[in-house]
Design a protein around this motif. Structure first.
Motif, short mmCIF file in Angstrom:
data_model
loop_
_atom_site.label_atom_id
_atom_site.label_comp_id
_atom_site.label_asym_id
_atom_site.label_seq_id
_atom_site.Cartn_x
_atom_site.Cartn_y
_atom_site.Cartn_z
N GLY A 132 6.48 7.02 0.20
CA GLY A 132 5.29 6.16 1.55
C GLY A 132 3.66 6.64 0.43
O GLY A 132 2.20 6.06 1.52
N SER A 133 3.53 6.60 -0.40
CA SER A 133 2.17 6.40 -1.52
C SER A 133 2.08 5.42 -1.63
O SER A 133 2.87 5.28 -3.14
N PRO A 134 1.36 4.56 -2.35
CA PRO A 134 1.63 3.18 -2.78
C PRO A 134 1.70 3.58 -4.52
O PRO A 134 2.07 2.84 -5.60
N THR A 186 12.36 -0.01 -0.31
CA THR A 186 10.45 -0.09 0.48
C THR A 186 9.92 -0.96 0.97
O THR A 186 8.67 -1.02 1.46
N GLY A 214 6.53 -2.02 -0.03
CA GLY A 214 5.64 -2.55 0.39
C GLY A 214 5.33 -0.32 -0.38
O GLY A 214 6.17 0.02 -1.14
N PRO A 215 4.76 0.74 -0.37
CA PRO A 215 3.36 0.63 1.54
C PRO A 215 2.44 0.05 0.67
O PRO A 215 1.88 -0.06 -0.82
#
Lengths: 305, 287
Positions: A159-161, A243, A246-247
């Motif tokens: 979830g973390s870029p 993914t 993303g994110p």
């Protein structure tokens, strides 16, 4: 009399060589129809505005100009893909080499370890493995549960870029077994006399590695490097399934962009131009490896065909 | 003297213990995710994200039964059958065409051979993504979309140059004298292929077949492009669809179906391991 028929047979043996063309005929057809033709056509498409529902319209260099001047996503995807390749390919190969060297230390149960390490490579780029990755690296997935045992704060792997691209690259490194098996086969082929000679000459372990093992292994490293690079530049499944790019498009790999442009937005001319840029990049990188190879690869014979 | 010797042995053993410990630990790290996936698929749903252990508090097979139902209209049985319908002919055709072409390259000296061989090798590096769009248009014009023909027919025409190369390397290792004596005994070139080359190439053919089976089985990109109807979905597409349609809480069903799709490649691998290693060792190459 007998020797005469034998000689006749020998000449017809020579003459029958052209029949080889008949044997390779399937490949010639396949090459022309399914490889060369699409290859050339895709170059032509890249100069056209065109989709499934629209007839091709020649637009010159417009696709390429748009790519380089207007398409920010293109630059972003290119950068992301380079980072991915630079992490995943060396990561996989270095790991594979180290483990192969350890397994080559005349240990017992090598076959067992080799099998275990090879397993992930079998499942390779399958959707099932991508799904597994989603669960492993979910916020409350296995990896974070493990970290919590060591009282490490959970990391948002997908979830973390800043992290997601590394998580995807790790999926590639996890499949180091296929390269490792190759390195092992290469290590087995190094003649024992060379090691003995090195020992007689008083070379230590490290010296032996750099003067005997590594030079003799370079052709395999070389081949692996090129093939892994060609594959990694086109990586698709992990970015698509794990993914979805993303994110914040931090895993928007080139393969994913090509697929979206060509088959989702149906901008097939534009996608063809993108694919040709990818092709040129891959060729340039391969040429770079080839050019530099005389400095670091060693061939026992010239491999004449 | 003796003491020093003993110390040395002890040192070596200790050193080896560390190596084994490392290798075993790495093995656990490599395989644990797969075991965990399997264990989670038989855990009650709410337990999956609570523990990292492999032993379920309660064994639930519900996930397999429900997961197998797929979309309701099409079960995973259909998707399995579809995958076989795509993979098995593709593998068979790849082997047939590759061995013919490899035999041609390895044993005959025809005009332009060097150029053609180089071309064949260069397609190893031809990125699939460069040719996918024209191929798609070609198959559309041929009315092959949404069928397995885009997979099977190219295989019949030796488009998997990796396997051709692999078999060329192998056939070159078979002594030519065998061919020549068979020729003098009245065999034509095709007899030689069938009676001499094929039986001797079995290990290479096996390993080529296994690799191709596994790669085609796992293929996702091509099926995503060429197949549209759910009735023709292969397992890759079905799994991908299951993530989208399954309610976010039914994780164990997706896990169960992931496990199920992994079984054939793993089985093939374990039963044919010998050929894997032999194939890699004889050709020295794998992508």
């Amino acid at each position: 009399m007998k020797s005469l028929t034998l000689r006749n047979k020998k000449t017809s043996w020579k003459r029958s060589q052209n029949i080889g063309l008949l044997y390779i005929a399937p490949w010639i057809i396949g090459f022309l129809v399914f490889q060369l033709y699409p290859f050339i056509v895709s170059l032509i498409y890249s100069f056209a505005d065109f989709s499934i529902i629209k007839t091709p319209e020649f637009v010159g260099l417009k696709n390429y100009i748009n790519l380089f001047t207007k398409d920010r996503l293109f630059y972003h995807s290119l950068k992301t893909t380079f980072i991915y390749v630079l992490i995943a390919v060396p990561g996989k190969l270095i790991f594979a080499l180290i483990i192969a060297l350890i397994l080559n230390m005349k240990l017992k149960y090598i076959n067992f370890y080799r099998t275990i390490y090879y397993m992930p490579s079998i499942l390779g780029g399958s959707v099932a493995v991508s799904i597994l990755w989603r669960f492993l690296f979910a916020r409350n997935g296995l990896v974070n549960i493990l970290l919590s045992k060591f009282s490490i704060a959970p990391i948002d792997w997908l979830g973390s870029p800043d992290v997601a691209l590394y998580t995807i690259s790790l999926l590639k490194v996890w499949q180091f077994g296929s390269s490792m098996v190759l390195f092992l086969a290469g290590l087995k082929q190094i003649p024992g006399e060379l090691y003995e000679a090195a020992k007689v000459d008083g070379a230590g372990k490290i010296r032996t590695f750099f003067s005997v093992t590594l030079p003799l292994l370079t052709p395999i490293i070389f081949f692996n490097l090129i093939m892994q690079m060609v594959n990694a530049f086109q990586e698709f499944t992990s970015a698509f399934v794990v993914t979805q790019g993303g994110p914040l498009r931090s895993t928007y790999l080139y393969g994913l962009m090509l697929y979206e442009q060509g088959f989702r937005f149906l901008k097939m001319g534009y996608a063809s131009a993108q694919s040709w840029i990818l092709f040129i990049i891959i060729m340039a990188m391969t040429a770079l490896v080839f050019k530099s190879s005389p400095y670091w690869t060693y061939y026992d014979d010239e491999g004449d065909f | 003297m003796r003491v020093i010797f003993k110390m040395k042995v002890a040192k070596i053993n200790l050193h080896k213990v560390w190596v084994y410990l490392f290798l075993t630990l790495l093995g656990v790290v490599m395989v644990y995710p797969l075991l965990w996936l399997f264990a989670s698929s038989i855990k009650p749903n709410q337990d999956i994200f609570l523990s990292m252990g492999l032993i379920p508090s309660k064994v639930v097979l519900d996930s397999y039964i429900k997961g197998w139902q797929g979309t309701g209209q099409y079960t995973y049985g259909v998707f399995f059958w579809n995958t076989f319908k795509m993979v098995v002919p593709t593998v068979a055709f790849t082997l047939i065409s590759s061995v013919l072409v490899a035999y041609g390259f390895a044993r005959f000296d025809f005009p332009l051979k060097k150029i053609l061989f180089t071309l064949m090798l260069s397609t190893l590096m031809l990125p699939e993504s460069v040719i996918i769009i024209p191929r798609y248009m070609l198959f559309r014009d041929l009315n092959w979309l949404d069928s397995y023909l885009p997979f099977t027919i190219p295989a019949l025409f030796g488009t998997f140059s990796f396997f051709i190369f692999m078999l060329v390397q192998f056939i070159r290792g078979i002594p030519r004298e065998l061919d020549e004596s068979a020729f003098i005994d009245g065999c034509n070139s095709f007899d030689i292929l069938v009676k001499i080359i094929l039986p001797l190439s079995k290990p290479a053919l096996f390993s080529a077949g296994i690799f191709q089976f596994i790669w085609r089985w796992n293929d996702f990109f091509n099926v995503l492009v060429y197949i549209n109807s759910v009735s023709k979905y292969t397992l890759s597409l079905a799994l991908r669809m299951s993530i989208d349609i399954t309610q976010s809480v039914e994780w164990n069903q997706i896990m169960a179906m992931s496990v199920v799709t992994m079984i054939p490649p793993i089985l093939v691998f374990f039963f044919a391991q010998k050929y894997f290693v032999e194939g890699i060792a004889t050709t020295g190459l794998k992508g």
